[in-house]
Design an enzyme around this catalytic site. Sequence first.
Site, PDB file in Angstrom:
ATOM      1  N   ARG A  36       2.536   2.622   6.353  1.00  0.00           N
ATOM      2  CA  ARG A  36       3.263   1.590   5.621  1.00  0.00           C
ATOM      3  C   ARG A  36       2.552   0.240   5.618  1.00  0.00           C
ATOM      4  O   ARG A  36       3.177  -0.812   5.629  1.00  0.00           O
ATOM      5  CB  ARG A  36       4.694   1.447   6.168  1.00  0.00           C
ATOM      6  CG  ARG A  36       5.512   2.732   6.095  1.00  0.00           C
ATOM      7  CD  ARG A  36       5.704   3.199   4.666  1.00  0.00           C
ATOM      8  NE  ARG A  36       6.456   4.439   4.614  1.00  0.00           N
ATOM      9  CZ  ARG A  36       5.918   5.656   4.506  1.00  0.00           C
ATOM     10  NH1 ARG A  36       4.589   5.786   4.441  1.00  0.00           N
ATOM     11  NH2 ARG A  36       6.672   6.742   4.448  1.00  0.00           N
ATOM     12  N   SER A  52      14.367   4.225   2.600  1.00  0.00           N
ATOM     13  CA  SER A  52      14.458   4.211   4.064  1.00  0.00           C
ATOM     14  C   SER A  52      14.463   2.766   4.560  1.00  0.00           C
ATOM     15  O   SER A  52      13.545   2.002   4.271  1.00  0.00           O
ATOM     16  CB  SER A  52      13.282   4.966   4.683  1.00  0.00           C
ATOM     17  OG  SER A  52      13.324   6.332   4.309  1.00  0.00           O
ATOM     18  N   GLU A  71      11.669  -1.335   7.255  1.00  0.00           N
ATOM     19  CA  GLU A  71      10.706  -1.004   6.208  1.00  0.00           C
ATOM     20  C   GLU A  71      10.998  -1.845   4.981  1.00  0.00           C
ATOM     21  O   GLU A  71      10.117  -2.123   4.174  1.00  0.00           O
ATOM     22  CB  GLU A  71      10.781   0.485   5.870  1.00  0.00           C
ATOM     23  CG  GLU A  71       9.689   0.965   4.937  1.00  0.00           C
ATOM     24  CD  GLU A  71       9.612   2.470   4.871  1.00  0.00           C
ATOM     25  OE1 GLU A  71       9.568   3.007   3.748  1.00  0.00           O
ATOM     26  OE2 GLU A  71       9.593   3.122   5.927  1.00  0.00           O
TER      27      GLU A  71
END
Length: 315
Positions: A188, A238, A308
């Site tokens: 990420r 998410s 996130e």
Amino acid sequence: MARIIDAVRSGYDRYAVADSLRLDAGEGSVALDEPLSGRTTFKIGGPADVVVTPESRGKLIDCLRTLREAKAPFFVLGKGSDLLVSDSGYRGVVLDLGDGLTDVTSDGCELTCQAGVPIVEASEMAAALGLTGLEFACGIPGSVGGAVFMNAGAYDGCVADVLKEAEVVFPDGHRETLSVDELALGYRTSRVRTDGLVVVSATFELSRGDEEKIRARMDELTARREAKQPLELPSAGSTFKRPEGHFAGQLISEAGLQGYRVGGAEVSTKHAGFVVNVDRACAADVRAVIAHVQEVVAEKDGVTLEPEVRFLGWF
């Protein structure tokens, strides 16, 4: 006088910047005080000072030069699929690439997409060309630029696996085409994220495959998403990154937090890893749910859940 006061408070003259951006991108491509709720998958967010939608590579470069010379704060927006915008909005310029920069070309097993192309559409185009490698992206709601920015991934696949190179603009305005190794893609994250680069386009290096098998795999992944994820409700996907050695959704579920709600925001009862907008939630509602989940999981399991979701504006 009001304009001077506004410029002092925000640190730049948004009206002058908007006028310059109209010359760069066209009159119809610039808006002032536009709510960002319609540009994020959470369907939440106050207004940005200025929103500009450059419709070509050249116009994007011109806009970036104008913003750099004006020293105006700006944020690059794709599909807004990982973003929570403050209820008070954003005091700066939003460069919306999700409604422009959508050209796609192919050459053999390579697929080159401009930054605004939805990664889902890139996956579909690859399948139509009989190219395999992007099946994992068939349900990711972001743009190609955003996918490179965060090394988007799902179901054992990620952008780093298939990316060859990306054309980027550096903060000083110069452009380079960086290889996947030079982009330093990790979980990420990427050099785009850490170094403040702007993705113009990305080239994926795929392989020849059987279209029927490719589509069967995409159908399988779509069915799994629909069965397990609350796709029927606005969210940013998410909510938390995967903590090392754990799964965020499992920790949240075991803490008894599914269904926990503040205002119109709730921990999904379908998938604990998602905070969803169930009833006209505001950004403060979502932020409060996230903070509570972090606090409870930290106390119960000693695990720090890192969002996130990205936050834009004042919280």
